[in-house]
Design a protein around this motif. Sequence first.
Motif, PDB file in Angstrom:
ATOM      1  N   ILE A  88       0.847  -1.197   0.000  1.00  0.00           N
ATOM      2  CA  ILE A  88       0.000   0.000   0.000  1.00  0.00           C
ATOM      3  C   ILE A  88       0.877   1.240   0.000  1.00  0.00           C
ATOM      4  N   ASN A  89       0.569   2.184  -0.857  1.00  0.00           N
ATOM      5  CA  ASN A  89       1.260   3.475  -0.815  1.00  0.00           C
ATOM      6  C   ASN A  89       0.265   4.606  -1.079  1.00  0.00           C
ATOM      7  N   LYS A  90       0.531   5.725  -0.466  1.00  0.00           N
ATOM      8  CA  LYS A  90      -0.330   6.897  -0.635  1.00  0.00           C
ATOM      9  C   LYS A  90      -0.155   7.462  -2.036  1.00  0.00           C
ATOM     10  N   ILE A  91      -1.258   7.793  -2.682  1.00  0.00           N
ATOM     11  CA  ILE A  91      -1.210   8.365  -4.030  1.00  0.00           C
ATOM     12  C   ILE A  91      -1.056   9.882  -3.892  1.00  0.00           C
ATOM     13  N   GLY A  92       0.171  10.335  -3.894  1.00  0.00           N
ATOM     14  CA  GLY A  92       0.435  11.755  -3.667  1.00  0.00           C
ATOM     15  C   GLY A  92       0.288  12.626  -4.890  1.00  0.00           C
ATOM     16  N   TRP A  93       0.209  12.029  -6.060  1.00  0.00           N
ATOM     17  CA  TRP A  93       0.162  12.801  -7.296  1.00  0.00           C
ATOM     18  C   TRP A  93      -1.264  13.031  -7.808  1.00  0.00           C
ATOM     19  N   SER A  94      -2.258  12.491  -7.128  1.00  0.00           N
ATOM     20  CA  SER A  94      -3.624  12.574  -7.649  1.00  0.00           C
ATOM     21  C   SER A  94      -4.308  13.899  -7.322  1.00  0.00           C
ATOM     22  N   ASN A  95      -3.826  14.604  -6.305  1.00  0.00           N
ATOM     23  CA  ASN A  95      -4.416  15.887  -5.925  1.00  0.00           C
ATOM     24  C   ASN A  95      -3.299  16.858  -5.553  1.00  0.00           C
ATOM     25  N   TYR A 111      -5.014  17.366 -10.891  1.00  0.00           N
ATOM     26  CA  TYR A 111      -5.929  16.280 -10.527  1.00  0.00           C
ATOM     27  C   TYR A 111      -5.848  15.142 -11.534  1.00  0.00           C
ATOM     28  N   MET A 112      -6.132  13.941 -11.051  1.00  0.00           N
ATOM     29  CA  MET A 112      -6.242  12.786 -11.934  1.00  0.00           C
ATOM     30  C   MET A 112      -7.680  12.676 -12.449  1.00  0.00           C
ATOM     31  N   GLY A 113      -7.828  12.102 -13.623  1.00  0.00           N
ATOM     32  CA  GLY A 113      -9.147  11.979 -14.231  1.00  0.00           C
ATOM     33  C   GLY A 113      -9.925  10.781 -13.740  1.00  0.00           C
ATOM     34  N   TRP A 114      -9.821  10.512 -12.436  1.00  0.00           N
ATOM     35  CA  TRP A 114     -10.550   9.415 -11.805  1.00  0.00           C
ATOM     36  C   TRP A 114     -11.860   9.932 -11.225  1.00  0.00           C
ATOM     37  N   ALA A 115     -12.895   9.107 -11.290  1.00  0.00           N
ATOM     38  CA  ALA A 115     -14.181   9.513 -10.717  1.00  0.00           C
ATOM     39  C   ALA A 115     -14.344   9.034  -9.288  1.00  0.00           C
ATOM     40  N   TRP A 116     -13.639   7.968  -8.912  1.00  0.00           N
ATOM     41  CA  TRP A 116     -13.916   7.280  -7.657  1.00  0.00           C
ATOM     42  C   TRP A 116     -13.423   7.999  -6.406  1.00  0.00           C
ATOM     43  N   ASP A 117     -12.611   9.029  -6.525  1.00  0.00           N
ATOM     44  CA  ASP A 117     -12.170   9.777  -5.335  1.00  0.00           C
ATOM     45  C   ASP A 117     -12.879  11.114  -5.227  1.00  0.00           C
ATOM     46  N   LYS A 118     -14.016  11.240  -5.907  1.00  0.00           N
ATOM     47  CA  LYS A 118     -14.701  12.535  -5.982  1.00  0.00           C
ATOM     48  C   LYS A 118     -16.195  12.418  -5.695  1.00  0.00           C
ATOM     49  N   ALA A 119     -16.742  13.512  -5.192  1.00  0.00           N
ATOM     50  CA  ALA A 119     -18.191  13.660  -5.025  1.00  0.00           C
ATOM     51  C   ALA A 119     -18.642  14.767  -5.975  1.00  0.00           C
ATOM     52  N   PHE A 120     -19.674  14.502  -6.752  1.00  0.00           N
ATOM     53  CA  PHE A 120     -20.139  15.450  -7.757  1.00  0.00           C
ATOM     54  C   PHE A 120     -21.489  16.036  -7.360  1.00  0.00           C
ATOM     55  N   LYS A 121     -21.614  17.333  -7.484  1.00  0.00           N
ATOM     56  CA  LYS A 121     -22.883  18.002  -7.186  1.00  0.00           C
ATOM     57  C   LYS A 121     -23.877  17.685  -8.304  1.00  0.00           C
ATOM     58  N   THR A 122     -24.974  17.063  -7.934  1.00  0.00           N
ATOM     59  CA  THR A 122     -25.912  16.553  -8.930  1.00  0.00           C
ATOM     60  C   THR A 122     -26.441  17.643  -9.858  1.00  0.00           C
ATOM     61  N   SER A 146     -13.979  17.392 -17.550  1.00  0.00           N
ATOM     62  CA  SER A 146     -15.010  18.350 -17.978  1.00  0.00           C
ATOM     63  C   SER A 146     -15.656  19.004 -16.764  1.00  0.00           C
ATOM     64  N   SER A 147     -15.956  18.201 -15.746  1.00  0.00           N
ATOM     65  CA  SER A 147     -16.579  18.754 -14.540  1.00  0.00           C
ATOM     66  C   SER A 147     -15.615  19.657 -13.778  1.00  0.00           C
ATOM     67  N   LEU A 148     -14.334  19.286 -13.713  1.00  0.00           N
ATOM     68  CA  LEU A 148     -13.353  20.110 -12.995  1.00  0.00           C
ATOM     69  C   LEU A 148     -13.099  21.426 -13.711  1.00  0.00           C
ATOM     70  N   ILE A 149     -13.104  21.409 -15.041  1.00  0.00           N
ATOM     71  CA  ILE A 149     -12.904  22.631 -15.817  1.00  0.00           C
ATOM     72  C   ILE A 149     -14.054  23.613 -15.574  1.00  0.00           C
ATOM     73  N   LEU A 150     -15.266  23.080 -15.502  1.00  0.00           N
ATOM     74  CA  LEU A 150     -16.441  23.942 -15.340  1.00  0.00           C
ATOM     75  C   LEU A 150     -16.720  24.307 -13.885  1.00  0.00           C
ATOM     76  N   ALA A 151     -16.146  23.566 -12.949  1.00  0.00           N
ATOM     77  CA  ALA A 151     -16.446  23.783 -11.527  1.00  0.00           C
ATOM     78  C   ALA A 151     -16.001  25.165 -11.067  1.00  0.00           C
ATOM     79  N   ARG A 152     -16.869  25.819 -10.330  1.00  0.00           N
ATOM     80  CA  ARG A 152     -16.529  27.116  -9.730  1.00  0.00           C
ATOM     81  C   ARG A 152     -15.890  26.937  -8.358  1.00  0.00           C
ATOM     82  N   LYS A 153     -16.137  25.772  -7.754  1.00  0.00           N
ATOM     83  CA  LYS A 153     -15.609  25.533  -6.415  1.00  0.00           C
ATOM     84  C   LYS A 153     -15.240  24.062  -6.270  1.00  0.00           C
ATOM     85  N   ILE A 154     -13.954  23.797  -5.988  1.00  0.00           N
ATOM     86  CA  ILE A 154     -13.443  22.455  -5.771  1.00  0.00           C
ATOM     87  C   ILE A 154     -12.827  22.401  -4.384  1.00  0.00           C
ATOM     88  N   LEU A 155     -13.253  21.455  -3.544  1.00  0.00           N
ATOM     89  CA  LEU A 155     -12.739  21.364  -2.184  1.00  0.00           C
ATOM     90  C   LEU A 155     -12.210  19.962  -1.905  1.00  0.00           C
TER      91      LEU A 155
END
Length: 301
Positions: A88-95, A111-122, A146-155
């Motif tokens: 197991i190793n921490k993925i330090g390059w994904s964020n 950011y990495m183009g993975w969906a599984w580490d993210k919550a999306f506002k419906t 596409s969602s990250l490019i358009l997002a006004r707020k990423i936390l």
Amino acid sequence: MPLLRFGNNLQTFCRNNESWHFYGMVHQGVSSLRNIGIEKIWTDYFFVLDGDDILSRDYFESFYPVLLQNPDVGICGSYELDHKSGFINKIGWSNRPQKNPGDKDSIFYSYMGWAWDKAFKTQFIKDNKLLFPHLRNSEDLVFVYSSLILARKILHTGKCSIYHRVNRLSSLSNSLTEEEQDYYKAVQLMKIFLKERYVNVNQGFEEWAADFLLWAVKGADYRFDDLLKTFSEVPWEEIAQRKPRYYSGLNWIMKAKKNNPSKTVWNLIYLFYRLKKFGIGRAKRIISSYFIELINNFPKN
């Protein structure tokens, strides 16, 4: 929470838990499945998970204080779990912190183009009509970027709350060789999206596209002229000549590629580039997995 998989156990679970819903369908690919989920979802946020992912017990809890701040996208940290070695190793390059917050050009590097580490506002996803494209692989990155490019707020939650399994034969990332043009189609779809929605993302996208395609083809079987012909929309010559803004060393390995090195030499060059990019933690994981596989395959008397 909608569940879109067949299985009597899930159906029974959903009947006994009114907050969970089960939708059965004829399997038409992972993108169709996820797009139906987006259509059916009624909660403020949704998550996209698959068989490669193992959630920590506090996965949803860790997102809660972040989602109360109403971001368009919430992100958590993650670990890489080697399916063969158990390393197991921490993925330090994904964020990575954005070099220039608010600068969309750095999104692809940060950011990495993975969906599984993210919550999306419906509502944000539905308002922008974002869906997963019908590709055998790389469909995640089109939707996510596409969602990250358009997002006004990423936390970010500031916590690592999910384990992503690697070295699994059933992983979709292993389908690159089966549908080898889909990863390039994904890059082309992103380029079209950027032209239509956000014209000021340039060098960051180009460097990401080159880095991603080199990984997807594993580089060794493609000479420089092959890259120019096969992936003509990527400015390979320009990338080889200019100083990279985000992907350190990318210009150097492209210059080496122009000299058409042998497969062995290229593999070594690319290995050093990847080690510099990902760090020693992932190197240890890869090396340990290699030796375990070597031992398992060693003839037994």
